[in-house]
Design a protein around this motif. Sequence first.
Motif, mmCIF file in Angstrom:
data_model
loop_
_atom_site.group_PDB
_atom_site.id
_atom_site.type_symbol
_atom_site.label_atom_id
_atom_site.label_comp_id
_atom_site.label_asym_id
_atom_site.label_seq_id
_atom_site.Cartn_x
_atom_site.Cartn_y
_atom_site.Cartn_z
ATOM 1 N N ALA A 168 0.899 -1.140 -0.002
ATOM 2 C CA ALA A 168 -0.129 -0.060 -0.072
ATOM 3 C C ALA A 168 0.762 1.215 0.003
ATOM 4 O O ALA A 168 1.883 1.229 0.712
ATOM 5 N N LYS A 169 0.503 2.270 -0.750
ATOM 6 C CA LYS A 169 1.074 3.517 -0.814
ATOM 7 C C LYS A 169 2.599 3.375 -1.966
ATOM 8 O O LYS A 169 2.946 4.647 -2.075
ATOM 9 N N ARG B 86 -7.840 -11.011 -1.235
ATOM 10 C CA ARG B 86 -7.188 -11.502 0.055
ATOM 11 C C ARG B 86 -8.734 -12.208 0.610
ATOM 12 O O ARG B 86 -9.786 -12.095 0.276
ATOM 13 N N PRO C 189 -8.692 -8.352 3.250
ATOM 14 C CA PRO C 189 -9.734 -9.634 3.758
ATOM 15 C C PRO C 189 -11.105 -9.081 4.178
ATOM 16 O O PRO C 189 -11.171 -7.926 4.676
ATOM 17 N N GLY D 16 -8.525 -1.483 1.997
ATOM 18 C CA GLY D 16 -8.132 -2.272 3.371
ATOM 19 C C GLY D 16 -9.388 -3.163 3.479
ATOM 20 O O GLY D 16 -10.375 -3.312 3.267
ATOM 21 N N PRO D 17 -8.668 -3.881 4.462
ATOM 22 C CA PRO D 17 -9.553 -4.961 5.188
ATOM 23 C C PRO D 17 -10.956 -4.555 5.687
ATOM 24 O O PRO D 17 -10.684 -3.450 6.120
ATOM 25 N N VAL E 91 -5.343 4.682 -1.594
ATOM 26 C CA VAL E 91 -5.276 3.836 -0.606
ATOM 27 C C VAL E 91 -6.526 4.029 0.384
ATOM 28 O O VAL E 91 -6.607 5.040 0.763
ATOM 29 N N ILE F 174 -8.629 0.482 6.725
ATOM 30 C CA ILE F 174 -9.367 -0.614 7.107
ATOM 31 C C ILE F 174 -10.756 0.083 7.579
ATOM 32 O O ILE F 174 -10.717 1.034 8.080
ATOM 33 N N SER G 280 -13.161 1.108 6.159
ATOM 34 C CA SER G 280 -13.512 2.614 5.727
ATOM 35 C C SER G 280 -14.895 2.059 4.847
ATOM 36 O O SER G 280 -15.095 1.297 4.286
ATOM 37 N N MET H 174 -9.753 7.520 4.860
ATOM 38 C CA MET H 174 -10.279 6.791 6.027
ATOM 39 C C MET H 174 -11.461 7.188 6.486
ATOM 40 O O MET H 174 -11.853 8.204 6.042
ATOM 41 N N PHE I 183 -4.165 13.926 11.081
ATOM 42 C CA PHE I 183 -5.094 12.770 11.413
ATOM 43 C C PHE I 183 -6.134 13.038 12.563
ATOM 44 O O PHE I 183 -5.385 13.798 13.193
HETATM 45 C C1 COA Z 1 -4.327 3.986 5.795
HETATM 46 C C2 COA Z 1 -3.195 3.786 5.959
HETATM 47 C C3 COA Z 1 -2.395 3.455 4.687
HETATM 48 C C4 COA Z 1 -2.305 4.968 6.616
HETATM 49 O O1 COA Z 1 -1.131 4.520 7.003
HETATM 50 P P1 COA Z 1 0.090 5.417 7.762
HETATM 51 O O2 COA Z 1 0.291 6.688 7.012
HETATM 52 O O3 COA Z 1 1.184 4.725 8.325
HETATM 53 O O4 COA Z 1 -0.855 5.853 9.072
HETATM 54 P P2 COA Z 1 -1.315 5.152 10.321
HETATM 55 O O5 COA Z 1 -1.421 3.545 10.158
HETATM 56 O O6 COA Z 1 -0.003 5.100 11.327
HETATM 57 O O7 COA Z 1 -2.586 5.846 11.135
HETATM 58 C C5 COA Z 1 -2.433 7.041 11.115
HETATM 59 C C6 COA Z 1 -3.444 7.541 12.267
HETATM 60 O O8 COA Z 1 -4.780 7.197 11.613
HETATM 61 C C7 COA Z 1 -5.462 6.262 12.269
HETATM 62 N N1 COA Z 1 -6.089 5.198 11.509
HETATM 63 C C8 COA Z 1 -5.673 4.355 10.776
HETATM 64 N N2 COA Z 1 -6.366 3.738 9.919
HETATM 65 C C9 COA Z 1 -7.633 4.100 10.086
HETATM 66 C C10 COA Z 1 -9.085 3.984 9.688
HETATM 67 N N3 COA Z 1 -9.150 3.155 8.915
HETATM 68 N N4 COA Z 1 -9.835 4.852 10.105
HETATM 69 C C11 COA Z 1 -9.890 5.733 11.124
HETATM 70 N N5 COA Z 1 -8.567 6.050 11.651
HETATM 71 C C12 COA Z 1 -7.349 5.337 11.226
HETATM 72 C C13 COA Z 1 -4.316 5.541 13.248
HETATM 73 O O9 COA Z 1 -4.873 5.037 14.353
HETATM 74 C C14 COA Z 1 -3.436 6.688 13.578
HETATM 75 O O10 COA Z 1 -4.014 7.474 14.490
HETATM 76 P P3 COA Z 1 -3.138 8.422 15.565
HETATM 77 O O11 COA Z 1 -2.342 9.426 14.635
HETATM 78 O O12 COA Z 1 -4.153 9.345 16.214
HETATM 79 O O13 COA Z 1 -2.211 7.290 16.109
HETATM 80 C C15 COA Z 1 -3.037 2.477 6.990
HETATM 81 O O14 COA Z 1 -3.551 2.818 8.335
HETATM 82 C C16 COA Z 1 -3.504 1.270 6.430
HETATM 83 O O15 COA Z 1 -4.742 1.195 6.416
HETATM 84 N N6 COA Z 1 -2.669 0.487 5.740
HETATM 85 C C17 COA Z 1 -3.211 -0.615 5.003
HETATM 86 C C18 COA Z 1 -3.622 -1.896 5.898
HETATM 87 C C19 COA Z 1 -4.013 -3.019 5.234
HETATM 88 O O16 COA Z 1 -4.796 -2.765 4.314
HETATM 89 N N7 COA Z 1 -3.293 -3.970 5.274
HETATM 90 C C20 COA Z 1 -3.690 -5.402 4.840
HETATM 91 C C21 COA Z 1 -3.653 -6.515 5.754
HETATM 92 S S1 COA Z 1 -4.188 -7.986 4.810
#
Ligand code: COA
Length: 238
Positions: free
Chosen positions: A86-87, A147, A166, A183-184, A199, A202, A204, A217, A238
């Motif tokens: 992602a990203k 997934r 997922p 996201g999942p 992106v 999760i 959303s 998000m 955020f």
């Molecule tokens: C959206 C995303 C890319 C942002 O990544 P990032 O820039 O590294 O940011 P973080 O994950 O650290 O999240 C930043 C903040 O947003 C919050 N946040 C993350 N996802 C969120 C969501 N879906 N809804 C609301 N808030 C969310 C975090 O809690 C964090 O809050 P904080 O600053 O108060 O601590 C990441 O959260 C994400 O969802 N990645 C993909 C995960 C995924 O799909 N994995 C596959 C698994 S199979």
Amino acid sequence: MGPLHRRDGKRVMRSVVILGGHGDGLVAAAALLEAERSGRPVRVAGFLNDATPVGGAIGGIPVLGRLEDWSTLSSDVLFLPALHKAKLMHERARRICGLGIPEERWATVVHPMSVVSESARVGSGSFVGPFVTIQPGAQLGRFVSLRAGANVGHDARCGDFSYMGPNATLCGRAELGEGSHLGPNAVVLDGKRIGNYAVVGIGSAVTKNLPEFGVYMGNPARRVAAISPGGLDVVAPF
Ligand SMILES: CC(C)(COP(=O)(O)OP(=O)(O)OC[C@H]1O[C@@H](n2cnc3c(N)ncnc32)[C@H](O)[C@@H]1OP(=O)(O)O)[C@@H](O)C(=O)NCCC(=O)NCCS
């Protein structure tokens, strides 16, 4: 996947080498092992991985070389990319295309415990995990990764290099742009589109079209950052 039958009708065992390793690579390997166990003529032959040296193993599966070493393997071997990030997917897509692997050497791996409508299309180099459902008329491009438990609604579209985590859901006629990431447990409302390389975090809920190269998000999903080809630039706190 490439042909599994010869002209004389006999089944041919196909070996698949996965580009990647831990994480998505092992998920793809598990699907291939399950397919082999259920009687399909496929086997996992190994990984190509830039970080683990030849002779090493990932999850008990041998590492055969670096990504560029694909051309040294037997011409019968098929390949599956498991390099989603992602990203950074625009960089990964460039890397995968830059390898120059011919179209007919990409495998399409569909887990035996998924349900794919006969009228759906799944492009080469794509991976469909367990318990995924793909409804009639859906179209998946090349190098798509779905997934476990993802739901692709009727007439929905997944662009090349797109990803669904997922239990994510694309409602009917919804669309994932090229290289985009859902996201999942995230869901996209009927007919709405996620832009290229965007992106969605999760859980959303996407209720409007989302422009490309952004991070979104929440419910409803809102833009929290931009993605530049060099990485991620935060545009809102955020
Ligand atoms: C959206 C995303 C890319 C942002 O990544 P990032 O820039 O590294 O940011 P973080 O994950 O650290 O999240 C930043 C903040 O947003 C919050 N946040 C993350 N996802 C969120 C969501 N879906 N809804 C609301 N808030 C969310 C975090 O809690 C964090 O809050 P904080 O600053 O108060 O601590 C990441 O959260 C994400 O969802 N990645 C993909 C995960 C995924 O799909 N994995 C596959 C698994 S199979």
